[in-house]
Write an enzyme that holds these catalytic residues in place. Structure first.
Site, mmCIF file in Angstrom:
data_model
loop_
_atom_site.group_PDB
_atom_site.id
_atom_site.type_symbol
_atom_site.label_atom_id
_atom_site.label_comp_id
_atom_site.label_asym_id
_atom_site.label_seq_id
_atom_site.Cartn_x
_atom_site.Cartn_y
_atom_site.Cartn_z
ATOM 1 N N ASP A 12 74.846 16.909 -67.168
ATOM 2 C CA ASP A 12 76.000 17.402 -66.397
ATOM 3 C C ASP A 12 75.612 17.825 -64.988
ATOM 4 O OD1 ASP A 12 77.720 17.062 -68.496
ATOM 5 O OD2 ASP A 12 77.568 19.129 -69.210
ATOM 6 N N ARG A 92 74.524 34.202 -68.565
ATOM 7 C CA ARG A 92 75.400 33.699 -67.491
ATOM 8 C C ARG A 92 75.545 34.688 -66.327
ATOM 9 N NH1 ARG A 92 74.063 29.105 -69.619
ATOM 10 N NH2 ARG A 92 75.470 28.254 -71.171
ATOM 11 N N ASP A 121 81.955 29.391 -70.793
ATOM 12 C CA ASP A 121 81.010 29.583 -69.700
ATOM 13 C C ASP A 121 81.658 29.512 -68.324
ATOM 14 O OD1 ASP A 121 78.729 30.205 -71.133
ATOM 15 O OD2 ASP A 121 78.400 28.112 -71.646
ATOM 16 N N SER A 173 75.496 19.551 -78.107
ATOM 17 C CA SER A 173 75.371 20.305 -76.863
ATOM 18 C C SER A 173 74.507 21.518 -77.186
ATOM 19 C CB SER A 173 76.772 20.742 -76.403
ATOM 20 O OG SER A 173 76.641 21.730 -75.420
HETATM 21 N N1 LIG Z 1 68.750 27.982 -66.605
HETATM 22 C C1 LIG Z 1 69.788 27.730 -65.828
HETATM 23 N N2 LIG Z 1 69.681 27.826 -64.478
HETATM 24 C C2 LIG Z 1 70.747 27.587 -63.685
HETATM 25 N N3 LIG Z 1 71.957 27.250 -64.155
HETATM 26 C C3 LIG Z 1 72.114 27.139 -65.473
HETATM 27 C C4 LIG Z 1 71.041 27.370 -66.392
HETATM 28 N N4 LIG Z 1 71.493 27.179 -67.646
HETATM 29 C C5 LIG Z 1 72.794 26.860 -67.525
HETATM 30 N N5 LIG Z 1 73.178 26.837 -66.233
HETATM 31 C C6 LIG Z 1 74.512 26.567 -65.719
HETATM 32 O O1 LIG Z 1 75.442 26.812 -66.769
HETATM 33 C C7 LIG Z 1 76.228 25.639 -67.018
HETATM 34 C C8 LIG Z 1 76.633 25.586 -68.463
HETATM 35 O O2 LIG Z 1 75.492 25.524 -69.282
HETATM 36 P P1 LIG Z 1 75.358 24.446 -70.416
HETATM 37 O O3 LIG Z 1 74.274 24.867 -71.296
HETATM 38 O O4 LIG Z 1 76.698 24.171 -70.986
HETATM 39 O O5 LIG Z 1 74.790 23.218 -69.544
HETATM 40 P P2 LIG Z 1 75.302 21.752 -69.434
HETATM 41 O O6 LIG Z 1 76.702 21.710 -68.994
HETATM 42 O O7 LIG Z 1 74.939 21.092 -70.709
HETATM 43 O O8 LIG Z 1 74.456 21.209 -68.231
HETATM 44 P P3 LIG Z 1 73.299 20.184 -68.305
HETATM 45 O O9 LIG Z 1 73.851 18.950 -69.001
HETATM 46 O O10 LIG Z 1 72.944 19.915 -66.894
HETATM 47 O O11 LIG Z 1 72.200 20.869 -69.087
HETATM 48 C C9 LIG Z 1 75.303 24.531 -66.561
HETATM 49 O O12 LIG Z 1 76.030 23.358 -66.304
HETATM 50 C C10 LIG Z 1 74.678 25.122 -65.315
HETATM 51 O O13 LIG Z 1 75.545 25.057 -64.192
HETATM 52 N N1 LIG Z 2 76.041 24.470 -76.074
HETATM 53 C C1 LIG Z 2 76.258 25.361 -75.123
HETATM 54 O O1 LIG Z 2 76.375 25.067 -73.952
HETATM 55 N N2 LIG Z 2 76.306 26.637 -75.524
HETATM 56 C C2 LIG Z 2 76.573 27.752 -74.692
HETATM 57 C C3 LIG Z 2 77.770 28.540 -75.190
HETATM 58 C C4 LIG Z 2 77.668 28.915 -76.647
HETATM 59 C C5 LIG Z 2 78.814 29.724 -77.224
HETATM 60 N N3 LIG Z 2 79.866 28.903 -77.728
HETATM 61 C C6 LIG Z 2 79.360 30.706 -76.241
HETATM 62 O O2 LIG Z 2 80.452 30.517 -75.737
HETATM 63 O O3 LIG Z 2 78.701 31.695 -75.962
HETATM 64 N N1 LIG Z 3 78.759 25.694 -72.319
HETATM 65 C C1 LIG Z 3 79.854 25.043 -72.961
HETATM 66 C C2 LIG Z 3 80.440 25.850 -74.074
HETATM 67 C C3 LIG Z 3 81.198 27.104 -73.662
HETATM 68 O O1 LIG Z 3 81.295 27.459 -72.507
HETATM 69 O O2 LIG Z 3 81.790 27.744 -74.575
HETATM 70 C C4 LIG Z 3 80.879 24.603 -71.947
HETATM 71 O O3 LIG Z 3 80.680 24.730 -70.762
HETATM 72 O O4 LIG Z 3 81.919 24.113 -72.340
#
Ligand SMILES: Nc1ncnc2c1ncn2[C@@H]1O[C@H](COP(=O)(O)OP(=O)(O)OP(=O)(O)O)[C@@H](O)[C@H]1O
Ligand SMILES: NC(=O)NCCC[C@H](N)C(=O)O
Ligand SMILES: N[C@@H](CC(=O)O)C(=O)O
Length: 404
Positions: A12, A92, A121, A173
């Site tokens: 992403d 976050r 998030d 995810s």
């Molecule tokens: N360690 C980190 N440092 C900076 N930003 C982060 C970090 N972890 C998460 N984020 C931010 O939080 C968002 C939501 O986290 P999530 O775990 O859903 O990642 P994601 O959407 O799967 O992104 P990616 O596919 O790039 O890992 C990320 O898209 C990013 O913008």
């Molecule tokens: N897979 C993910 O990106 N997890 C982060 C969010 C996990 C959980 N559902 C939450 O909202 O805190």
């Molecule tokens: N990290 C995921 C799950 C969540 O936010 O609940 C998203 O961005 O959708």
């Protein structure tokens, strides 16, 4: 236009890094926080640069994450909907805080993140950023762009020469940090099926855990874990060691149907071995040193606090006020709890504190105790007074009138 992107290095945010440059004709700075995620950070900088980031910030925030976020929640016994230890939601606000600080330092016009439109998030990032800098523009590319699926993103990555990690092909995810792992989507969306064992990232199945238990003694000072088996160690090491131990013994697995802040229910699998151990031990210690009314009131605070964290309201005056209350309650939460880790179970073996409120001479069933048994009768007489009075009025009360 200058944008600072919260970059986790996955599909992403890698796609977002390129998309933001094109869509906004922007210079994009990537910021990645090390909060103990599994993804290796050594190549993340060069990857971001290769996708066009003008600058990359990679910062080790593990200690700050544990001290300023995780341990505050631990002291308050914060658990969402009875089970979830909130590893992602506690991370976050810290990521958002540094994002805003970097944006100010770099004189950027906007910040961006890769969270989706129906998740929690996006709300957590939005609320945290808005609380810290209400004038900063917030861009959520995944919500804005035309791409509908992961496959569309993979196609975009291919056509723009963005390297895709093998993990991008995973059917789940997954979000990880030092306090816990979240696993969502794919086959887990079918709530009629148990999670396949392959979803678990760190923990051994309790069924396959060693037959030999492991005993560990955790020392706390003012509600904060400071030692293992009598050895004082810093937070990162303490939590990492408990993660290793707990994982080996199948501790800390959770499968819940949770209520998201946007009003939908989702199924989540979580692994928090150190979290499970520390929450269990901390509660045992509080049971020993806090009086009944404070314990019961504190449980209500924990409920409210968990909602604030989950709903993205970390930087709220209520959370700050609750921390003052919780901090006050922790002044006597000093002592040692010894636990046995055995096939997914946590069994308490010993409780010890200089401030223990357990008084053996009062509690013992021995005949030689210090409790005034005779006073018990008078106490019960007065305690039952409202019930007795009510019962007497019942005799005058005609139930047949109720249904008229
Ligand atoms: N360690 C980190 N440092 C900076 N930003 C982060 C970090 N972890 C998460 N984020 C931010 O939080 C968002 C939501 O986290 P999530 O775990 O859903 O990642 P994601 O959407 O799967 O992104 P990616 O596919 O790039 O890992 C990320 O898209 C990013 O913008
Ligand atoms: N897979 C993910 O990106 N997890 C982060 C969010 C996990 C959980 N559902 C939450 O909202 O805190
Ligand atoms: N990290 C995921 C799950 C969540 O936010 O609940 C998203 O961005 O959708």
């Amino acid at each position: 236009m200058k944008i600072v992107l919260a970059y986790s290095g996955g599909l992403d945010t890698s796609v977002a890094l390129k998309w933001l440059q094109d869509k906004y004709s922007a210079e994009v700075i990537a910021f990645c926080a090390n909060i103990g995620q599994f993804e290796p950070l050594d190549t993340i900088g060069s990857k971001a640069k290769q996708i066009g980031a003008s600058k990359v910030y990679i910062e080790d925030l593990r200690e700050e994450y544990l001290r300023e976020y995780v341990f505050k929640a631990l002291k308050a016994n914060v658990v969402y909907e009875g089970q979830y230890l909130l590893a992602a939601p506690l991370g976050r606000p810290l990521i958002a805080k540094r994002l805003v600080e970097i944006a100010q330092q770099e004189k950027a016009n906007a910040v961006a993140h890769g969270a989706t439109g129906k998740g929690n998030d996006q709300v957590r990032f939005y609320c945290s950023i808005a609380a810290l800098n209400p004038d900063l523009q917030i861009i959520a590319p995944v919500i804005e762009w035309e791409m509908k699926s992961r496959d569309d993103e993979i196609e975009y990555a291919r056509t723009h020469n963005i390297e895709i990690a093998v993990s991008a092909a995973k059917p789940y995810s997954i979000d990880t940090n030092i306090w816990g792992t979240s696993i969502e989507c794919g086959v887990l969306d079918n709530i009629k099926l148990p999670p396949p064992n392959e979803v678990y990232q760190i923990t051994t199945s309790p069924l396959l855990a060693p037959d030999e238990p492991h005993d560990v003694c955790i020392g706390f000072e003012q509600g904060i874990p400071v030692s293992l088996d009598g050895k004082v160690i810093p937070p990162i090491q303490l939590v990492s060691e408990l993660n290793t131990l707990g994982s080996k013994h199948g501790v800390g697995r959770i499968d819940i149907l949770e209520n998201r802040v946007v009003g939908i229910k989702t199924r989540g699998i979580y692994e928090s071995p150190a979290g499970a151990i520390l929450h269990f031990a901390h509660k045992e210690l509080e049971n020993l040193v806090l009086d009944r009314d404070l314990l019961h009131y504190k449980a209500q605070v924990a409920q409210q606090y968990s909602e604030l964290v989950y709903y993205g309201l970390w930087f709220s005056p209520l959370r700050e006020a609750l921390d003052v209350f919780v901090g006050y309650t922790q002044s006597r939460v000093n002592g040692y709890i010894t636990l046995r880790l055995y096939k997914g179970n946590l069994i308490v073996l010993n409780r010890d504190s200089e401030y223990a409120m357990y008084d053996h001479s009062l509690s013992t069933y021995d005949v030689e105790d210090q409790f005034d048994h005779k006073a018990g009768h008078g106490f019960s007489y007065i305690w039952s007074m409202p019930l007795r009075v009510k019962s007497k009025t019942d005799l005058k009360w005609d139930i047949s009138r109720v249904n008229q």
